[in-house]
Write a protein that holds these residues in place. Structure first.
Motif, PDB file in Angstrom:
ATOM      1  N   LEU A 434      16.854  55.031  24.478  1.00  0.00           N
ATOM      2  CA  LEU A 434      17.302  55.548  23.192  1.00  0.00           C
ATOM      3  C   LEU A 434      16.596  54.781  22.111  1.00  0.00           C
ATOM      4  CD1 LEU A 434      19.457  57.489  22.617  1.00  0.00           C
ATOM      5  CD2 LEU A 434      21.310  55.625  22.409  1.00  0.00           C
ATOM      6  N   GLY A 435      16.281  53.561  22.292  1.00  0.00           N
ATOM      7  CA  GLY A 435      15.464  52.774  21.212  1.00  0.00           C
ATOM      8  C   GLY A 435      14.192  53.516  21.098  1.00  0.00           C
ATOM      9  N   ALA A 436      13.490  53.648  21.824  1.00  0.00           N
ATOM     10  CA  ALA A 436      12.398  54.384  22.029  1.00  0.00           C
ATOM     11  C   ALA A 436      12.322  55.725  21.239  1.00  0.00           C
ATOM     12  CB  ALA A 436      11.538  54.497  23.304  1.00  0.00           C
ATOM     13  N   ALA A 437      13.295  56.526  21.671  1.00  0.00           N
ATOM     14  CA  ALA A 437      13.520  57.965  21.069  1.00  0.00           C
ATOM     15  C   ALA A 437      13.791  58.015  19.591  1.00  0.00           C
ATOM     16  CB  ALA A 437      14.636  58.339  21.839  1.00  0.00           C
ATOM     17  N   ALA A 438      14.515  56.728  19.111  1.00  0.00           N
ATOM     18  CA  ALA A 438      14.936  56.616  17.659  1.00  0.00           C
ATOM     19  C   ALA A 438      13.640  56.407  17.056  1.00  0.00           C
ATOM     20  CB  ALA A 438      16.128  55.572  17.543  1.00  0.00           C
ATOM     21  N   LEU A 439      12.999  55.232  17.544  1.00  0.00           N
ATOM     22  CA  LEU A 439      11.557  55.107  16.718  1.00  0.00           C
ATOM     23  C   LEU A 439      10.513  56.420  16.648  1.00  0.00           C
ATOM     24  CD1 LEU A 439      10.006  52.739  15.649  1.00  0.00           C
ATOM     25  CD2 LEU A 439       8.914  52.339  18.022  1.00  0.00           C
ATOM     26  N   LYS A 440      10.412  57.070  17.692  1.00  0.00           N
ATOM     27  CA  LYS A 440       9.604  58.043  17.676  1.00  0.00           C
ATOM     28  C   LYS A 440      10.319  59.244  16.610  1.00  0.00           C
ATOM     29  CE  LYS A 440       7.825  61.782  20.446  1.00  0.00           C
ATOM     30  NZ  LYS A 440       7.711  62.614  21.753  1.00  0.00           N
ATOM     31  N   ALA A 441      11.638  59.422  16.545  1.00  0.00           N
ATOM     32  CA  ALA A 441      12.250  60.245  15.972  1.00  0.00           C
ATOM     33  C   ALA A 441      12.317  60.056  14.075  1.00  0.00           C
ATOM     34  CB  ALA A 441      13.809  60.701  16.247  1.00  0.00           C
ATOM     35  N   THR A 442      12.357  58.937  14.065  1.00  0.00           N
ATOM     36  CA  THR A 442      12.575  58.259  12.583  1.00  0.00           C
ATOM     37  C   THR A 442      11.493  57.504  12.211  1.00  0.00           C
ATOM     38  OG1 THR A 442      14.021  56.289  13.092  1.00  0.00           O
ATOM     39  CG2 THR A 442      14.968  58.511  12.988  1.00  0.00           C
ATOM     40  N   GLY A 443      10.709  56.693  12.949  1.00  0.00           N
ATOM     41  CA  GLY A 443       9.580  55.789  12.443  1.00  0.00           C
ATOM     42  C   GLY A 443      10.105  54.323  12.249  1.00  0.00           C
ATOM     43  N   TYR A 444      11.621  54.149  12.549  1.00  0.00           N
ATOM     44  CA  TYR A 444      12.237  53.102  12.333  1.00  0.00           C
ATOM     45  C   TYR A 444      13.201  52.506  13.663  1.00  0.00           C
ATOM     46  CZ  TYR A 444      11.474  53.508   7.412  1.00  0.00           C
ATOM     47  OH  TYR A 444      10.942  53.782   6.159  1.00  0.00           O
ATOM     48  N   PRO A 445      12.817  51.232  13.952  1.00  0.00           N
ATOM     49  CA  PRO A 445      13.486  50.818  15.252  1.00  0.00           C
ATOM     50  C   PRO A 445      15.121  51.212  15.030  1.00  0.00           C
ATOM     51  CG  PRO A 445      12.932  48.835  13.649  1.00  0.00           C
ATOM     52  CD  PRO A 445      12.224  50.166  13.166  1.00  0.00           C
ATOM     53  N   ALA A 446      15.823  51.059  16.036  1.00  0.00           N
ATOM     54  CA  ALA A 446      17.257  51.260  15.995  1.00  0.00           C
ATOM     55  C   ALA A 446      17.923  50.139  16.871  1.00  0.00           C
ATOM     56  CB  ALA A 446      17.676  52.623  16.949  1.00  0.00           C
ATOM     57  N   THR A 447      19.100  49.977  16.583  1.00  0.00           N
ATOM     58  CA  THR A 447      20.107  48.911  17.234  1.00  0.00           C
ATOM     59  C   THR A 447      20.892  49.602  18.244  1.00  0.00           C
ATOM     60  OG1 THR A 447      20.133  47.547  15.275  1.00  0.00           O
ATOM     61  CG2 THR A 447      21.738  47.362  17.032  1.00  0.00           C
ATOM     62  N   VAL A 448      20.942  49.205  19.458  1.00  0.00           N
ATOM     63  CA  VAL A 448      21.704  49.873  20.497  1.00  0.00           C
ATOM     64  C   VAL A 448      22.491  48.834  21.114  1.00  0.00           C
ATOM     65  CG1 VAL A 448      21.852  51.623  22.543  1.00  0.00           C
ATOM     66  CG2 VAL A 448      19.908  51.673  20.789  1.00  0.00           C
ATOM     67  N   ASN A 449      23.720  48.833  20.971  1.00  0.00           N
ATOM     68  CA  ASN A 449      24.702  47.894  21.452  1.00  0.00           C
ATOM     69  C   ASN A 449      25.480  48.337  22.366  1.00  0.00           C
ATOM     70  OD1 ASN A 449      23.656  46.069  19.482  1.00  0.00           O
ATOM     71  ND2 ASN A 449      25.232  46.449  17.990  1.00  0.00           N
ATOM     72  N   CYS A 450      26.124  47.821  23.223  1.00  0.00           N
ATOM     73  CA  CYS A 450      26.986  47.875  24.339  1.00  0.00           C
ATOM     74  C   CYS A 450      28.245  47.230  24.404  1.00  0.00           C
ATOM     75  CB  CYS A 450      26.202  48.277  25.823  1.00  0.00           C
ATOM     76  SG  CYS A 450      27.120  48.560  27.070  1.00  0.00           S
ATOM     77  N   ARG A 451      29.227  47.681  24.853  1.00  0.00           N
ATOM     78  CA  ARG A 451      30.414  46.908  24.939  1.00  0.00           C
ATOM     79  C   ARG A 451      31.469  47.704  26.475  1.00  0.00           C
ATOM     80  NH1 ARG A 451      32.503  49.128  20.097  1.00  0.00           N
ATOM     81  NH2 ARG A 451      34.473  50.603  20.490  1.00  0.00           N
ATOM     82  N   LEU A 452      31.983  46.960  27.107  1.00  0.00           N
ATOM     83  CA  LEU A 452      32.786  47.564  28.191  1.00  0.00           C
ATOM     84  C   LEU A 452      34.235  47.796  27.792  1.00  0.00           C
ATOM     85  CD1 LEU A 452      31.799  45.791  31.517  1.00  0.00           C
ATOM     86  CD2 LEU A 452      30.629  47.735  30.228  1.00  0.00           C
ATOM     87  N   THR A 453      34.813  48.876  27.866  1.00  0.00           N
ATOM     88  CA  THR A 453      36.041  48.962  27.115  1.00  0.00           C
ATOM     89  C   THR A 453      37.186  49.215  28.230  1.00  0.00           C
ATOM     90  OG1 THR A 453      36.015  51.621  27.404  1.00  0.00           O
ATOM     91  CG2 THR A 453      35.078  50.314  25.315  1.00  0.00           C
ATOM     92  N   HIS A 454      36.651  49.665  29.298  1.00  0.00           N
ATOM     93  CA  HIS A 454      37.723  49.608  30.573  1.00  0.00           C
ATOM     94  C   HIS A 454      37.139  49.262  31.637  1.00  0.00           C
ATOM     95  CE1 HIS A 454      39.089  52.472  27.501  1.00  0.00           C
ATOM     96  NE2 HIS A 454      40.368  52.344  27.783  1.00  0.00           N
ATOM     97  N   VAL A 455      37.657  48.541  32.576  1.00  0.00           N
ATOM     98  CA  VAL A 455      36.998  48.033  33.881  1.00  0.00           C
ATOM     99  C   VAL A 455      38.119  48.336  35.043  1.00  0.00           C
ATOM    100  CG1 VAL A 455      35.671  46.278  32.685  1.00  0.00           C
ATOM    101  CG2 VAL A 455      38.035  45.750  33.653  1.00  0.00           C
ATOM    102  N   TYR A 456      37.286  48.402  36.146  1.00  0.00           N
ATOM    103  CA  TYR A 456      38.097  49.043  37.349  1.00  0.00           C
ATOM    104  C   TYR A 456      37.490  48.183  38.433  1.00  0.00           C
ATOM    105  CZ  TYR A 456      38.922  53.191  34.318  1.00  0.00           C
ATOM    106  OH  TYR A 456      39.420  53.789  33.450  1.00  0.00           O
ATOM    107  N   PRO A 457      38.147  48.060  39.791  1.00  0.00           N
ATOM    108  CA  PRO A 457      37.663  47.245  40.834  1.00  0.00           C
ATOM    109  C   PRO A 457      36.290  47.904  41.257  1.00  0.00           C
ATOM    110  CG  PRO A 457      39.888  47.559  41.314  1.00  0.00           C
ATOM    111  CD  PRO A 457      39.516  48.424  40.018  1.00  0.00           C
TER     112      PRO A 457
END
Length: 543
Positions: A434-457
């Motif tokens: 996604l970071g590479a795609a954003a740079l290609k589409a806009t010419g600027y780097p993107a921030t891609v963050n992640c969190r876990l909202t729900h967890v299961y065994p």
């Protein structure tokens, strides 16, 4: 008992963006946020006005017998034209909201819903069920021109708690009840549904049911499905009313047919839902990790224990920084426990102990403090700083997203779920591609963050935030391209296209790829039988 519908607030909902109009960031705050993302606009886009849309008259008129339920007011119609996804917000800001519904109806009971469906079927009017309007997947808008007119069926006039069974701890509630009004009516009984999605303030019970919404609990009862005893659904073919039962093995569940059906098979009008006593014992803590993969292992250990935390949300370094939970590059695990009848501090301690085994350190301590100390809360104690900051940022985030949209930025989220063996590579590939795609589409780097909202065994639900510059005037196309890249990554890792945001119209292609072909045949057959004239939310789930 018979409830009363809570009185509406005097605050004004935004027709184009999230939440309340008085809570949106001002121009200066928007500009300050935009300055943090290279490539954004020099000044914020103006707040849009309905009058600028030049909405024409409706293509149909309701019969006299239904006229008192229906309005063609332009402001009302504009407010029901879209949900609250980034692409909805930016379209409104650019003056391109899509097809505006011709009419908005607010029925007050099942009979009126049925009468409206009968009329719409006779006139080939598309009917789009509408609760709080907080859809972020295109679930409450009409796309295309196959129908002569569009009716937005707003159920919020059906917002009462009709019965409360205090012995069985359950309630019969109309589907149009918004989260705050629902809880307000349950409070005198000392009971709560305790289903709190981020959209809680602006979403309804019927919307939660129709989209299989995820809620407050990060483990165990994570989805609204887990609270359902029975449903009442009005369809063009008749009304379906399942028995209220604690459990049943009598064939395929009729409720399962309508849970997640997104208004394409019928209009959910009420439900019996399981309640619980209001929790009085609470404890929470934030645990930091130097390495994100160590944090993932710690979360898996907690999820596979018998501790069942109410909150078990892991923020990567970027997400923790964005939320103000950590500024040193650490990943942060937010843990929370609650109970109506017993203290929970010992469960918190055990969970923190598991996290320490993977290098976790409780915030504000050397990792050895007790509950209620600097790094956590015992029952009744105030939450520690990192937990409180995260909660505040969590509720504020949709408003900030809209502020960034006014700066022409890409600011959106998407979520998924996968088994533990796939989680690390899935997260890494989403970030990289996604970071590479954003740079290609806009010419600027993107921030891609992640969190876990729900967890299961057996797995977890990663939730991604994407921040990037947009192409002025072409922001929707950029986001659609980025979402397509992300969807391909999810598909490759056999991760679901949605864990709790629903399919809507935005995820339709990928939902078609995910579901088994025989099930698709059955779903189409159900659509044809229940909605033979094809008026219910056309384009959602099936053609």
């Amino acid at each position: 008992m018979t409830g009363t519908t809570p009185q509406p607030t005097s605050r004004t909902r935004s027709w184009w963006g999230w939440g309340w109009t008085d809570a949106h960031p001002g121009d200066d705050e928007c500009a300050a946020m935009g300055a943090l993302l290279p490539g954004t606009l020099a000044r914020p886009l103006p707040v849009p006005h309905v009058r600028d849309l030049r909405i024409g008259g409706p293509a149909v008129e309701p019969p006299a017998s239904l006229a008192h339920l229906v309005t063609d007011d332009p402001d009302d119609r504009a407010a029901h034209a879209m949900g609250k996804a980034y692409r909805d917000v930016i379209r409104a800001l650019r003056g391109r909201p899509g097809r505006i519904p011709d009419l908005v109806a607010r029925p007050t009971d099942d009979r009126e819903v049925a009468d409206l469906l009968d009329w719409a079927g006779d006139r080939q009017v598309a009917v789009v069920p509408y609760g709080g309007g907080s859809s972020v997947t295109g679930g409450v808008e009409y796309r295309g021109d196959a129908h002569r007119a569009v009716l937005s069926l707003d159920l919020t006039a059906m917002g009462r708690v009709l019965e409360v069974d205090t012995v069985g701890r359950a309630a019969r509630i109309q589907a149009g009840a918004l989260g705050p009004g629902l809880e307000e009516q349950l409070r005198p009984h000392g009971l709560t549904l305790r289903h709190f999605p981020q959209s809680f303030e602006f979403s309804s019970l019927g919307g939660w049911l129709a989209t299989r919404a995820g809620g407050h609990y990060a483990t165990g009862r994570t989805h609204i499905d887990d609270f359902v005893q029975s449903l009442r659904v009005v369809t063009p073919a008749g009304t379906s009313a399942s028995w209220r039962l604690p459990a049943s093995g009598a064939g395929p569940s009729p409720d399962r047919l309508f849970l997640g059906s997104e208004g394409a098979l019928g209009v959910i009008t009420e439900a019996w839902v399981r309640l619980q006593e209001r929790p009085v014992h609470k404890a929470s803590a934030a645990v930091s990790f130097t390495g994100f993969h160590d944090a993932l292992r710690a979360v898996r250990a907690v999820a596979q224990s018998d501790l069942a935390p109410a909150n078990c949300r892991l923020l990567d370094a970027g997400e923790a920084g964005l939320a103000g939970a950590a500024q040193d590059g650490s990943a942060v695990l937010v843990l929370g426990f609650e109970s109506a009848d017993a203290p929970v501090a010992d469960r918190l301690e055990r969970a923190v102990g598991l996290a320490r085994g993977y290098g976790g350190r409780r915030d504000g301590t050397d990792g050895a403090g007790g509950a209620g100390g600097a790094g956590g809360t015992a029952d009744g104690a105030p939450a520690d700083a990192a937990v409180s900051t995260w909660r505040s940022a969590f509720l504020r985030m949709p408003y900030l997203r809209d502020g960034l949209a006014r700066m022409g930025a890409i600011a959106e989220t998407f979520e998924t779920a996968a088994t533990w063996d796939r989680i690390p590579a899935l997260i890494e590939d989403v970030r990289t591609e996604l970071g590479a795609a954003a740079l290609k589409a806009t010419g600027y780097p993107a921030t891609v963050n992640c969190r876990l909202t729900h967890v299961y065994p057996d797995g977890a639900a990663p939730y991604f935030t994407v921040l990037a510059a947009g192409r002025p005037g072409d922001e929707v196309a950029v986001w659609d391209d980025l979402k397509a890249v992300a969807s391909e990554v999810l598909h490759r890792h056999r991760a679901t296209i949605t864990h709790h945001h629903a399919v809507g119209r935005d995820h339709r292609r990928d939902y078609d790829r995910q579901r088994p072909d025989p099930f698709a045949l059955a779903l189409r057959a159900a659509k044809g039988a229940l909605d033979p004239k094809g008026i219910l939310n056309p384009g959602v789930l099936v053609d």
